[in-house]
Design an enzyme around this catalytic site. Structure first.
Site, short mmCIF file in Angstrom:
data_model
loop_
_atom_site.label_atom_id
_atom_site.label_comp_id
_atom_site.label_asym_id
_atom_site.label_seq_id
_atom_site.Cartn_x
_atom_site.Cartn_y
_atom_site.Cartn_z
N ASP A 47 19.87 2.30 188.97
CA ASP A 47 20.85 1.21 189.06
C ASP A 47 21.07 0.51 187.72
OD1 ASP A 47 18.37 0.09 188.88
OD2 ASP A 47 18.68 -1.39 190.48
N HIS A 250 23.07 17.63 162.14
CA HIS A 250 23.10 16.57 163.15
C HIS A 250 21.69 16.30 163.69
CE1 HIS A 250 27.66 17.34 163.98
NE2 HIS A 250 27.45 16.63 162.90
N ASP A 267 22.31 9.31 157.36
CA ASP A 267 23.73 9.34 157.73
C ASP A 267 23.87 8.36 158.89
OD1 ASP A 267 26.28 9.88 158.68
OD2 ASP A 267 26.12 12.05 158.36
N ASP A 278 30.64 4.88 158.25
CA ASP A 278 30.00 6.20 158.22
C ASP A 278 29.59 6.50 156.78
OD1 ASP A 278 29.18 8.78 158.60
OD2 ASP A 278 31.13 9.59 159.14
N HIS A 357 29.99 22.97 155.89
CA HIS A 357 30.89 22.06 156.62
C HIS A 357 32.06 21.62 155.75
CE1 HIS A 357 29.28 18.49 154.50
NE2 HIS A 357 28.07 18.99 154.69
N HIS A 361 36.68 13.95 157.26
CA HIS A 361 37.24 13.77 158.60
C HIS A 361 37.88 12.38 158.64
CE1 HIS A 361 33.91 11.10 159.82
NE2 HIS A 361 33.07 12.00 159.34
N HIS A 368 34.63 10.39 164.27
CA HIS A 368 35.51 11.53 163.97
C HIS A 368 36.84 11.19 164.63
CE1 HIS A 368 32.21 14.75 163.03
NE2 HIS A 368 32.14 13.67 162.27
N GLU A 391 32.41 13.70 151.94
CA GLU A 391 30.99 13.93 152.17
C GLU A 391 30.53 15.35 151.82
OE1 GLU A 391 29.87 14.17 156.39
OE2 GLU A 391 31.92 13.54 156.89
N TYR A 395 22.59 22.29 151.04
CA TYR A 395 21.43 22.47 151.91
C TYR A 395 20.81 23.82 151.57
CZ TYR A 395 24.63 19.17 154.02
OH TYR A 395 25.51 18.14 154.22
N ARG A 412 23.25 15.12 150.91
CA ARG A 412 24.65 14.81 151.24
C ARG A 412 24.92 13.38 150.77
NH1 ARG A 412 24.49 16.19 156.09
NH2 ARG A 412 24.42 14.26 157.31
N GLU A 414 28.08 10.49 151.19
CA GLU A 414 29.31 10.25 151.96
C GLU A 414 29.77 8.82 151.81
OE1 GLU A 414 30.81 10.71 156.61
OE2 GLU A 414 28.67 10.48 156.16
#
Length: 445
Positions: A47, A250, A267, A278, A357, A361, A368, A391, A395, A412, A414
């Site tokens: 609940d 991620h 990040d 971001d 990547h 974005h 995003h 960004e 890696y 990275r 960004e």
């Protein structure tokens, strides 16, 4: 002594929400209608519910902050073009869950022309949608589509008595999303604040980090700052990735211990009035970059700085990404992580082993954010009011064919960038990224 509290920008006012609705309806024929649902509460366990967060499209057009609401727009209607269905006032329930705006509050505070309680929804929709030819709604929302089909079926049943059901359904999402892509002055103020709060949180993490700290403890430093500055919390699941965890794009477990000699990649961004910050920064747990860490970091930083300088009206995200790929590939060759001629490496896509990547974005009410990236098969030109991230990252796998000094590193950087008439504005300017500035900030007093 408590940390400084930033002054907060004014919230978006009812006149802007009204203008957004007017602009959307101006793109539709007068015999159309728009049906748009708000979000509902989501059960967390038994609940208890997750903290409520309004649907971004619904918020964009109404600013209405309560669950289980439905917006109807009726272009050309003389009695009022906006109709809201919402929860009614209920003193007993409000004892448990807080005060509701009700129908009067929806009109007073959000500029809605007419409002009805949810119990009246179906009967009123039958009346209000009679004669509307095309009904625009989010076609991927099954509950709203089912409601619309029920209304149309009921009107079809009354056709002999003169009822005129909608003849067609059409998707409204793209029209709203293209409108959302260009931010207003007020939206940019909120995003500038979200960027400033996010930057302060990153600085706080740089000051707080030390070997032996858990990733989740550094996450707590970030998110304390988000809330202290009036944000609703993180705009997305915060990434605090020490060592090789930074190679997981991620990574959100945030459960490992930060080690001396490793880098940590953060990040994370604050959400303020539903607008997202971001920012990504990568810095040494010990406060000092090693020679190899610094060399790889400078490759990423140089690519990122040149990409930001390229942001201006008329350029494209594809062109910015191509520039980043070229810069990163050249850096990888220089460091011995790739071999061969630059153009040959680019043609072969050799960089993808280290950079899988995209560079950018859209950013806004969603981290995003919405809006097409391409038009007519081509990358769309940037225009003032767009907000995007820049960004780049590298890696490095722990593969034996690579120089040992770089194996396992993930970096990275960004920032959030708004397109302006003159070029661009970096909304996340308040957190350092030069090696010397980071190391100076991290010196323990």
């Amino acid at each position: 002594m408590p940390p400084e509290t930033l002054s907060r920008p004014a919230p978006i006012g009812r006149d802007e929400f009204r203008e957004r609705r007017r602009s959307l309806m101006a793109s539709l024929p007068d015999d159309a209608a728009v049906l748009l649902p708000g979000a509902s509460l989501v059960t967390r366990s038994r609940d208890s519910e997750f903290a409520f967060r309004q649907d971004s499209d619904f918020h964009y057009l109404t600013g209405f902050p309560e669950p289980d609401a439905l917006l109807l727009l009726l272009p050309g209607r003389e009695q009022g073009v906006s109709v809201l269905f919402c929860q009614g006032r209920d003193p007993e329930m409000e004892t448990w869950t807080g005060r509701r705006l009700g129908t009067a509050g929806a009109k007073r505070e959000h500029g809605i022309d007419e409002a009805f309680v949810n119990d009246q929804r179906e009967a009123r929709l039958l009346e209000l949608l009679d004669g509307r030819v095309t009904l625009y709604l989010p076609l991927d929302d099954g509950e709203t589509l089912s409601l619309a089909e029920s209304i149309r079926a009921n009107l079809q049943d009354g056709a002999r008595r003169g009822a005129r059901p909608p003849l067609a359904f059409a998707d409204i999402a793209e029209r709203i999303h293209e409108q959302r892509l260009i931010k207003s002055v007020q939206e940019l103020a909120l995003m500038r604040h979200a960027g400033a709060v996010s930057a302060r949180a990153q600085c706080r993490a740089m000051r707080a980090v030390h070997p032996g700290l858990a990733e989740y403890q550094l996450q707590a430093e970030l998110e304390h700052e988000f809330r202290w500055q009036g944000g609703s919390g993180p705009a997305y699941a915060s990434i605090v990735a020490g060592g090789a965890n930074a190679r997981v794009l991620h990574y959100i477990e945030n459960a490992d211990t930060l080690r001396d000699g490793d880098l940590v990649l953060i990040d994370a961004g604050a959400e303020f009035d539903l607008y997202a910050g971001d920012i990504t920064r990568t810095f040494p747990v010990s406060g000092r970059f090693t020679e190899a860490q610094r060399a790889l970091y400078e490759v990423v930083l140089g690519a990122q700085q040149r990409a930001i300088e390229a942001v201006r009206p008329g350029t494209t995200l594809a062109a910015i990404h191509q520039g980043v790929v070229r810069d990163l590939t050249a850096g990888l060759i220089e460091l011995g992580l790739l071999s061969g001629e630059l153009d040959a490496c680019l043609e072969a896509g050799a960089y993808r082993r280290f950079y899988p990547h995209a560079t950018s974005h859209w950013l806004g009410l969603d981290v995003h954010d919405v809006g097409h990236y391409r038009r007519g098969g081509e990358s769309r030109p940037l225009v003032p009011g767009m907000v995007l991230t820049i960004e780049p990252g590298l890696y490095v796998p722990e593969d034996e064919d690579l120089p040992s000094a770089y194996r396992g590193l993930g970096i990275r950087i960004e920032d959030d960038v708004a397109v302006t008439e003159q070029g661009h504005e970096v909304l996340s300017i308040g957190v350092p990224k030069q090696v010397t500035e980071i190391e100076a900030l991290m010196v323990k007093k």
